[in-house]
Design a protein around this motif. Structure first.
Motif, mmCIF file in Angstrom:
data_model
loop_
_atom_site.group_PDB
_atom_site.id
_atom_site.type_symbol
_atom_site.label_atom_id
_atom_site.label_comp_id
_atom_site.label_asym_id
_atom_site.label_seq_id
_atom_site.Cartn_x
_atom_site.Cartn_y
_atom_site.Cartn_z
ATOM 1 N N SER A 144 46.846 92.572 -36.173
ATOM 2 C CA SER A 144 46.663 91.741 -34.973
ATOM 3 C C SER A 144 46.180 90.337 -35.341
ATOM 4 N N SER B 139 42.464 91.414 -25.414
ATOM 5 C CA SER B 139 42.755 90.672 -24.178
ATOM 6 C C SER B 139 41.473 90.175 -23.511
ATOM 7 N N ASP C 58 49.304 88.068 -24.710
ATOM 8 C CA ASP C 58 49.234 88.321 -26.143
ATOM 9 C C ASP C 58 49.796 87.139 -26.916
ATOM 10 N N TRP C 59 49.331 86.952 -28.131
ATOM 11 C CA TRP C 59 49.759 85.828 -28.958
ATOM 12 C C TRP C 59 51.271 85.785 -29.177
ATOM 13 N N SER D 84 41.994 88.765 -30.686
ATOM 14 C CA SER D 84 43.098 89.721 -30.662
ATOM 15 C C SER D 84 43.014 90.673 -29.481
#
Length: 169
Positions: free
Chosen positions: A39, A99, A111-112, A97
């Motif tokens: 992550s 939320s 999310d990234w 990483s």
């Protein structure tokens, strides 16, 4: 709401965030054995694409290989940092990483990997210009870790106009 109630609420929220963040870092650390977790690699990949936008090869196998090599350099750099720095980075990666941590610290709900380059650039600019030192420190950590790894790689020197080290006679 009275001032005292507001202060109690703020203190309670800070304690709760600290406990949740500490628990999250213990359960799902950002670094495992001096290496970024999957992550954390997703996070740093998204930031790398945004910070060095326009310097990567076109999307495809070449870009994927360049990003993989870049993340390996970031990972190697982090592995060489003192234990205290690695512990702080592990906590930061763990929080960013998750939320809840992302939303609380930087105001990002998605999310990234799902965020676009433009969205991450806007977010990073907000962090850079924030009046809160913590948010500015997050910006500098994410940006600096990526730029150091990128511009110390000899294959990227030409993009900066750096011809390489001079030979000493």
């Amino acid at each position: 709401m009275k001032r005292r109630s507001l202060l109690k609420l703020g203190l309670g929220g800070a304690v709760l965030l600290g406990l949740v963040g500490g628990g999250m870092a213990l359960l799902k650390p950002g670094l495992v054995d001096k290496h970024m977790s999957p992550s954390a690699r997703e996070l740093m990949r998204a930031v790398a694409l945004s910070v060095m936008d326009g310097l990567w090869p076109a999307p495809g196998a070449a870009r994927d290989a360049a990003l993989q090599a870049h993340l390996d350099r970031v990972d190697a750099n982090i592995g060489g940092y003192p234990a205290a720095v690695r512990a702080e980075l592990s906590q930061l990666f763990a929080l960013l990483s998750s939320s809840g941590g992302r939303l609380a610290l930087i105001g990002m709900s998605q999310d990234w990997p799902k965020a676009s380059v433009a969205e991450i650039q806007e977010l990073l600019n907000e962090l850079r210009l924030s009046s809160l030192d913590l948010r500015q420190q997050i910006y500098h950590a994410l940006r600096d870790l990526n730029t150091i790894a990128f511009f110390t790689a000899p294959e990227h020197w030409a993009s900066t106009g750096y011809p390489g080290p001079r030979e000493i006679p």
